[in-house]
Write a protein that holds these residues in place. Structure first.
Motif, short mmCIF file in Angstrom:
data_model
loop_
_atom_site.label_atom_id
_atom_site.label_comp_id
_atom_site.label_asym_id
_atom_site.label_seq_id
_atom_site.Cartn_x
_atom_site.Cartn_y
_atom_site.Cartn_z
N ILE A 87 -4.15 9.97 -0.91
CA ILE A 87 -5.10 9.53 0.11
C ILE A 87 -4.39 9.69 1.44
O ILE A 87 -3.24 9.25 1.58
CB ILE A 87 -5.49 8.06 -0.12
N PRO A 88 -5.00 10.35 2.41
CA PRO A 88 -4.32 10.50 3.70
C PRO A 88 -3.88 9.14 4.25
O PRO A 88 -4.65 8.19 4.25
CB PRO A 88 -5.38 11.13 4.60
N TRP A 89 -2.63 9.07 4.68
CA TRP A 89 -2.08 7.82 5.17
C TRP A 89 -2.49 7.59 6.60
O TRP A 89 -2.43 8.48 7.44
CB TRP A 89 -0.55 7.83 5.06
N ARG A 90 -2.94 6.40 6.87
CA ARG A 90 -3.29 5.98 8.22
C ARG A 90 -2.45 4.75 8.54
O ARG A 90 -2.50 3.76 7.80
CB ARG A 90 -4.77 5.60 8.32
N PRO A 91 -1.65 4.80 9.59
CA PRO A 91 -0.85 3.62 9.91
C PRO A 91 -1.75 2.43 10.23
O PRO A 91 -2.74 2.58 10.92
CB PRO A 91 -0.03 4.04 11.12
N PRO A 92 -1.41 1.27 9.69
CA PRO A 92 -2.20 0.07 9.99
C PRO A 92 -2.14 -0.24 11.49
O PRO A 92 -1.09 -0.10 12.11
CB PRO A 92 -1.54 -1.03 9.18
N ARG A 109 0.83 -1.20 0.00
CA ARG A 109 0.00 0.00 0.00
C ARG A 109 0.87 1.26 0.00
O ARG A 109 0.63 2.21 -0.75
CB ARG A 109 -0.92 -0.02 1.22
N MET A 110 1.91 1.26 0.83
CA MET A 110 2.80 2.42 0.90
C MET A 110 3.57 2.61 -0.41
O MET A 110 3.75 3.75 -0.87
CB MET A 110 3.77 2.25 2.07
N GLU A 111 4.00 1.52 -1.02
CA GLU A 111 4.69 1.63 -2.32
C GLU A 111 3.77 2.18 -3.39
O GLU A 111 4.16 3.03 -4.19
CB GLU A 111 5.24 0.26 -2.73
N SER A 112 2.53 1.73 -3.39
CA SER A 112 1.55 2.23 -4.35
C SER A 112 1.30 3.72 -4.16
O SER A 112 1.23 4.48 -5.13
CB SER A 112 0.24 1.44 -4.18
N GLU A 113 1.20 4.16 -2.92
CA GLU A 113 0.98 5.57 -2.64
C GLU A 113 2.19 6.40 -3.05
O GLU A 113 2.05 7.52 -3.54
CB GLU A 113 0.65 5.77 -1.16
#
Length: 97
Positions: free
Chosen positions: A31-36, A16-20
């Protein structure tokens, strides 16, 4: 339903982080990042991948900051040109200097 393994959960989070990160360079609306939640410590086999991702993120931040500063300089130059001219005088804009 069984919970995913820590490796699987971390792999999904890194994907997900790589895609962002790629989206930031592709001018996709972020998209605002929310830590899992509940990942726990990163598995050893994913630490190198996470380190590469961190380095790529830092590189992207530096690149975007350079782009922001260049854009700010361009806007300052454009804003320095008088908006109204008395008479039909051409206004020249030096893009190089």
């Amino acid at each position: 339903m069984t919970s995913a393994s820590p490796e699987h959960a971390w792999a999904e989070a890194l994907e997900r982080m790589e895609s962002e990160l790629h989206g930031a360079l592709a001018k996709v609306d972020p998209i605002p990042w929310r830590p899992p939640a509940g990942l726990g410590p990163i598995p050893e086999e994913l630490q190198e991948r996470a380190a590469r991702l961190l380095e790529a993120q830092l590189h992207t931040i530096r690149y975007l900051e350079d782009v922001r500063q260049t854009t700010a300089r361009h806007l300052a130059a454009v804003n320095s040109v008088p908006r109204t001219e008395i008479g039909p005088h051409p206004v020249y804009f030096d893009l190089i200097g």
